[in-house]
Motif scaffolding. Structure first.
Motif, PDB file in Angstrom:
ATOM      1  N   UNK A 245       0.807  -1.222   0.000  1.00  0.00           N
ATOM      2  CA  UNK A 245       0.000   0.000   0.000  1.00  0.00           C
ATOM      3  C   UNK A 245       0.840   1.273   0.000  1.00  0.00           C
ATOM      4  N   UNK A 246       2.145   1.144  -0.203  1.00  0.00           N
ATOM      5  CA  UNK A 246       3.063   2.297  -0.278  1.00  0.00           C
ATOM      6  C   UNK A 246       2.954   3.177   0.967  1.00  0.00           C
ATOM      7  N   UNK A 247       3.230   2.573   2.096  1.00  0.00           N
ATOM      8  CA  UNK A 247       3.222   3.238   3.397  1.00  0.00           C
ATOM      9  C   UNK A 247       4.555   2.921   4.069  1.00  0.00           C
ATOM     10  N   UNK A 248       5.193   3.919   4.642  1.00  0.00           N
ATOM     11  CA  UNK A 248       6.445   3.668   5.345  1.00  0.00           C
ATOM     12  C   UNK A 248       6.214   2.837   6.601  1.00  0.00           C
ATOM     13  N   UNK A 249       7.178   1.986   6.920  1.00  0.00           N
ATOM     14  CA  UNK A 249       7.175   1.247   8.180  1.00  0.00           C
ATOM     15  C   UNK A 249       8.251   1.840   9.089  1.00  0.00           C
ATOM     16  N   UNK A 250       7.805   2.407  10.210  1.00  0.00           N
ATOM     17  CA  UNK A 250       8.703   2.957  11.225  1.00  0.00           C
ATOM     18  C   UNK A 250       8.735   1.981  12.390  1.00  0.00           C
ATOM     19  N   UNK A 251       9.910   1.463  12.745  1.00  0.00           N
ATOM     20  CA  UNK A 251      10.010   0.622  13.931  1.00  0.00           C
ATOM     21  C   UNK A 251      10.640   1.436  15.056  1.00  0.00           C
ATOM     22  N   UNK A 252       9.941   1.477  16.160  1.00  0.00           N
ATOM     23  CA  UNK A 252      10.389   2.187  17.348  1.00  0.00           C
ATOM     24  C   UNK A 252      11.172   1.204  18.208  1.00  0.00           C
ATOM     25  N   UNK A 253      12.489   1.229  18.036  1.00  0.00           N
ATOM     26  CA  UNK A 253      13.387   0.340  18.790  1.00  0.00           C
ATOM     27  C   UNK A 253      14.007   1.071  19.983  1.00  0.00           C
ATOM     28  N   UNK A 254      13.350   2.132  20.418  1.00  0.00           N
ATOM     29  CA  UNK A 254      13.900   2.946  21.502  1.00  0.00           C
ATOM     30  C   UNK A 254      14.119   2.104  22.755  1.00  0.00           C
ATOM     31  N   UNK A 255      13.131   1.282  23.104  1.00  0.00           N
ATOM     32  CA  UNK A 255      13.265   0.422  24.279  1.00  0.00           C
ATOM     33  C   UNK A 255      13.743  -0.977  23.926  1.00  0.00           C
ATOM     34  N   UNK A 256      13.423  -1.449  22.725  1.00  0.00           N
ATOM     35  CA  UNK A 256      13.696  -2.850  22.382  1.00  0.00           C
ATOM     36  C   UNK A 256      15.050  -3.061  21.736  1.00  0.00           C
ATOM     37  N   UNK A 278      13.904   4.049  14.901  1.00  0.00           N
ATOM     38  CA  UNK A 278      14.108   5.034  15.963  1.00  0.00           C
ATOM     39  C   UNK A 278      14.894   4.371  17.096  1.00  0.00           C
ATOM     40  N   UNK A 279      15.981   5.025  17.518  1.00  0.00           N
ATOM     41  CA  UNK A 279      16.847   4.497  18.571  1.00  0.00           C
ATOM     42  C   UNK A 279      17.057   5.545  19.650  1.00  0.00           C
ATOM     43  N   UNK A 280      17.198   5.107  20.885  1.00  0.00           N
ATOM     44  CA  UNK A 280      17.595   5.970  21.992  1.00  0.00           C
ATOM     45  C   UNK A 280      17.904   5.068  23.181  1.00  0.00           C
ATOM     46  N   UNK A 281      17.562   5.453  24.401  1.00  0.00           N
ATOM     47  CA  UNK A 281      17.731   4.682  25.628  1.00  0.00           C
ATOM     48  C   UNK A 281      19.094   4.004  25.703  1.00  0.00           C
ATOM     49  N   UNK A 282      19.189   2.717  25.348  1.00  0.00           N
ATOM     50  CA  UNK A 282      20.439   1.985  25.491  1.00  0.00           C
ATOM     51  C   UNK A 282      21.536   2.409  24.541  1.00  0.00           C
ATOM     52  N   UNK A 283      21.251   3.301  23.622  1.00  0.00           N
ATOM     53  CA  UNK A 283      22.231   3.723  22.620  1.00  0.00           C
ATOM     54  C   UNK A 283      23.543   4.176  23.243  1.00  0.00           C
TER      55      UNK A 283
END
Length: 442
Positions: A245-256, A278-283
């Motif tokens: 359907x031509x939609x971006x997939x954003x994975x929020x890996x901030x916690x995982x 998306x990354x943060x937290x443990x980065x």
């Protein structure tokens, strides 16, 4: 310095996060003077085992010598320079390493998880604008999803207590059913729940794909929803649907991200490549605030133009701060040097065994574990359970902070047999004390 004076000074001048400040009339703050390994120490010699990695950020224990040495070295070389018109060694090397780890070659930096969410959403909508489809500017997320508390991030966060007060400010995204395995109907497996949730997303996209820029998902674990875990087949299904359907997939890996679910990144267990990570937290190993959004060559090229307005003009003063980037590099070096993912398998096995009495408690439901995350739902808990449990856990010398009636543990990766036993015994004792208090006061 003592605990009492530090608490009084803090209450006088510090507005603490995610807190109704009036609660501290009866629920004392815990002043921390120093931290080492898995332990937090107050000013009077008490210590607390950090069973939630200080809000899921600390990977290798506090005050880790390798990260500390890297920060000292970096501070002697370069503390900060703006990243507009300049660059520096730490941000270049970090971006190269993240590209190697993810297959996404372009890194844009922020300061925290909510900033990463905002960056990814803006970048997705701007991509569609730059490619001649400005109508694709809405978003879709999962029921129970959490992606931060700034106004843009709240649009895709489906937790009412964080969002309702700001409803007039928020342009709400659509919400589709969660693949939470706890939602299984009689006879259903986690795979069945994932398939049912993917079917609901398909039905929604069939009608709304022309106006939808992106789907945002917390892969494998929706943490703020009470550690809601789902089967990896869901991620494969949504990747296929986003392509169709031509939609971006954003994975929020901030916690995982960074080994928390057993692989370096959770989405890798599904064998997919998202459009944004998306990354943060443990980065940074829990030392300094930093976030990153990684994306594809296709997205990057849509912004590459002579027209300044077609560029991605998002910024903040500390973008790509050298100290934070160097901490992240040191954190990734620890993964490389110590085969952390393999080591975590043994740590998780030991912790699961230690938690067995808690798992077997008659009031526990839906005991679950993935990588270095454990969770237990407590049946028939009374309102205020999480606050009471937190206090009883502190009395046992452990920092555990339930989400609603869900007790969870997300400790640093450096747990040994002694600390694992201490955490597990404290978790069980806190549950017993909380239930006894509830029974006494009805």
């Amino acid at each position: 310095m003592d605990n009492t004076s530090m608490v009084q000074r803090s209450l006088r001048h510090v507005w603490h996060p995610c807190t109704q400040m009036k609660l501290h009339e009866s629920q004392p703050l815990i002043p921390v003077s120093r931290a080492d390994g898995v332990w937090l120490h107050d000013f009077e010699g008490h210590r607390y085992l950090d069973g939630i990695s200080s809000w899921w950020v600390n990977l290798f224990g506090h005050n880790h010598p390798h990260i500390r040495a890297a920060l000292i070295d970096q501070l002697g070389r370069l503390d900060h320079v703006m990243l507009a018109g300049f660059t520096h060694q730490s941000v270049v090397e970090l971006s190269e390493k993240l590209a190697q780890l993810t297959g996404l070659g372009h890194a844009f930096y922020g300061s925290d998880g909510a900033s990463a969410t905002e960056i990814a959403l803006k970048m997705s909508a701007h991509y569609w604008r730059n490619t001649g489809r400005p109508g694709k500017c809405r978003f879709v997320g999962l029921a129970g999803g959490y992606h931060g508390e700034t106004v843009g991030a709240l649009a895709v966060t489906d937790i009412a207590i964080f969002r309702e007060a700001y409803a007039p400010l928020v342009r709400l995204a659509a919400t589709v059913p969660s693949p939470d395995a706890r939602c299984a109907r009689p006879g259903e497996s986690a795979v069945d729940v994932a398939g049912r949730a993917a079917g609901a997303l398909q039905a929604w996209l069939e009608q709304h794909h022309a106006e939808t820029a992106a789907l945002i998902v917390e892969p494998l674990v929706q943490c703020a929803a009470g550690m809601a875990m789902h089967d990896a087949s869901y991620l494969r299904g949504v990747r296929a649907l986003c392509d169709r359907y031509e939609v971006h997939l954003v994975v929020d890996e901030i916690a995982t991200g960074f080994g928390r679910t057993g692989t370096m990144f959770a989405h890798q267990q599904a064998g997919i490549r998202p459009d944004f990570i998306c990354l943060s937290k443990g980065l940074t190993g829990g030392t300094l605030p930093l976030s990153a959004v990684l994306t594809t060559d296709t997205v990057y090229q849509a912004f590459y133009d002579d027209d300044v307005a077609r560029g991605f003009l998002h910024s903040h003063s500390y973008t790509g701060n050298p100290l934070a980037c160097r901490a992240a590099l040191a954190t990734l070096e620890l993964f490389e040097q110590n085969d952390v993912l393999a080591g975590n398998v043994a740590v998780a096995r030991s912790l699961t065994a230690a938690f067995a009495p808690l798992t077997a408690h008659p009031r526990v439901r839906n005991a679950r574990q993935l990588g270095m995350i454990w969770a237990w739902d407590v049946a028939d808990a009374l309102p205020g359970f999480s606050r009471r449990y937190y206090q009883h856990a502190l009395a046992q010398g452990v920092l555990l902070r339930p989400i609603g009636n869900t007790i969870y543990a997300m400790p640093p990766y450096v747990m040994d047999e002694e600390s694992s036993g201490f955490l597990a015994r404290g978790a069980l004792a806190a549950l017993q004390a909380t239930l006894a208090e509830e029974a006494a006061h009805g």
